[in-house]
Design an enzyme around this catalytic site. Structure first.
Site, PDB file in Angstrom:
ATOM      1  N   CYS A   1       0.839  -1.193   0.000  1.00  0.00           N
ATOM      2  CA  CYS A   1       0.000   0.000   0.000  1.00  0.00           C
ATOM      3  C   CYS A   1       0.877   1.248   0.000  1.00  0.00           C
ATOM      4  CB  CYS A   1      -0.955   0.011   1.197  1.00  0.00           C
ATOM      5  SG  CYS A   1      -0.207   0.423   2.765  1.00  0.00           S
ATOM      6  N   GLU A   2       0.410   2.259  -0.700  1.00  0.00           N
ATOM      7  CA  GLU A   2       1.214   3.472  -0.823  1.00  0.00           C
ATOM      8  C   GLU A   2       1.158   4.330   0.439  1.00  0.00           C
ATOM      9  OE1 GLU A   2      -0.438   5.305  -4.322  1.00  0.00           O
ATOM     10  OE2 GLU A   2      -1.783   6.582  -3.160  1.00  0.00           O
ATOM     11  N   HIS A   3       0.261   3.993   1.355  1.00  0.00           N
ATOM     12  CA  HIS A   3       0.150   4.790   2.579  1.00  0.00           C
ATOM     13  C   HIS A   3       1.119   4.332   3.661  1.00  0.00           C
ATOM     14  CE1 HIS A   3      -4.118   5.074   0.893  1.00  0.00           C
ATOM     15  NE2 HIS A   3      -3.523   6.220   0.646  1.00  0.00           N
ATOM     16  N   HIS A   4       1.339   3.025   3.768  1.00  0.00           N
ATOM     17  CA  HIS A   4       2.177   2.498   4.852  1.00  0.00           C
ATOM     18  C   HIS A   4       3.333   1.641   4.342  1.00  0.00           C
ATOM     19  CE1 HIS A   4      -1.960   3.078   6.452  1.00  0.00           C
ATOM     20  NE2 HIS A   4      -1.299   3.644   7.452  1.00  0.00           N
TER      21      HIS A   4
ATOM     22  N   GLN B   1      -5.719  -0.096  -3.707  1.00  0.00           N
ATOM     23  CA  GLN B   1      -6.416  -1.192  -4.396  1.00  0.00           C
ATOM     24  C   GLN B   1      -7.286  -0.647  -5.531  1.00  0.00           C
ATOM     25  OE1 GLN B   1      -8.126  -4.232  -1.864  1.00  0.00           O
ATOM     26  NE2 GLN B   1      -9.629  -4.757  -3.438  1.00  0.00           N
TER      27      GLN B   1
ATOM     28  N   HIS C   1      -5.270  -6.221   3.434  1.00  0.00           N
ATOM     29  CA  HIS C   1      -4.258  -5.188   3.619  1.00  0.00           C
ATOM     30  C   HIS C   1      -3.612  -5.359   4.992  1.00  0.00           C
ATOM     31  CE1 HIS C   1      -5.573  -2.455   0.214  1.00  0.00           C
ATOM     32  NE2 HIS C   1      -6.469  -3.425   0.217  1.00  0.00           N
TER      33      HIS C   1
END
Ligand code: ZN
Length: 204
Positions: free
Chosen positions: A94-97, A135, A163
């Protein structure tokens, strides 16, 4: 949509890519941030391994879906029904974490006289999976890549994934699955075609 199209070609930032030594040093910083001693014997080779693993896990930046899908397709005459490849396993981050996402993709298209080699659909899923993702974007990028290269009558993509940023931290909802779908062309706004896609995916 702009952001999606931009991701078609290989997007590897080779000009601004740091050296391997710089990447390894960054891993040492993160180890210290986690509370570790990077000089501890068990960790001495870890930065090197992490840097090498990153090249592999994020190799999708160096690959272009257009190149993989190619410009030549197998001609078929008389077969007009949906082609479905289901249960394509994939891993992403994931691009956030930057934590793992694992799941399966199901991809269908309605041919317009031409078909793709079946393995190519799985490779396209891999290319976009091996980048930092949401996603929703992953789902849209798979559909758009097939749409724009093969130009079929329609594309349907469903992605179901877990996730790790939800399972291991934050709300800690282990085992919950996120489901995303994208429909283009004749699938779009056609409830009957969409329902048929969903039942083909579900019927085992
Ligand atoms: Zn996340």
């Amino acid at each position: 949509m702009d952001a999606i199209v931009k991701n078609f070609p290989a997007t590897g930032q080779t000009d601004s890519r740091p050296t391997r030594e710089q990447a390894e040093e960054a891993v040492r910083v993160l180890l210290r941030w986690a509370g570790e001693d990077p000089q501890r014997e068990g960790l001495l080779d870890t930065p090197k391994r992490v840097a090498a693993a990153y090249r592999e896990l994020f190799s999708g930046y160096d690959l272009s879906a257009e190149e993989v899908l190619g410009r030549t397709f197998e001609e078929v005459s008389g077969y007009e029904d949906a082609v479905l490849v289901r249960d394509i396993p994939f891993y992403s981050h994931c691009e956030h974490h930057m934590l793992p996402i694992s799941g399966r993709a199901h991809v269908a298209y309605l041919p317009n006289g031409r078909v793709l080699g079946l393995s190519k659909i799985a490779r396209v899923v891999d290319i976009f999976g091996r980048r930092l993702q949401t996603q929703e974007n992953l789902t849209a990028q798979i559909a758009a890549a097939i749409e724009e290269t093969l130009k079929p009558r329609g594309v349907a993509v469903m992605v179901e994934a877990e996730h790790m940023c939800m399972a291991m931290r934050g709300v800690q909802k282990q085992g919950s699955t996120t489901l995303t779908t994208t429909f283009t062309g004749e699938y779009k706004g056609n409830a009957a075609e969409q329902a048929r896609f969903l039942s083909l995916v579900r019927n085992r």
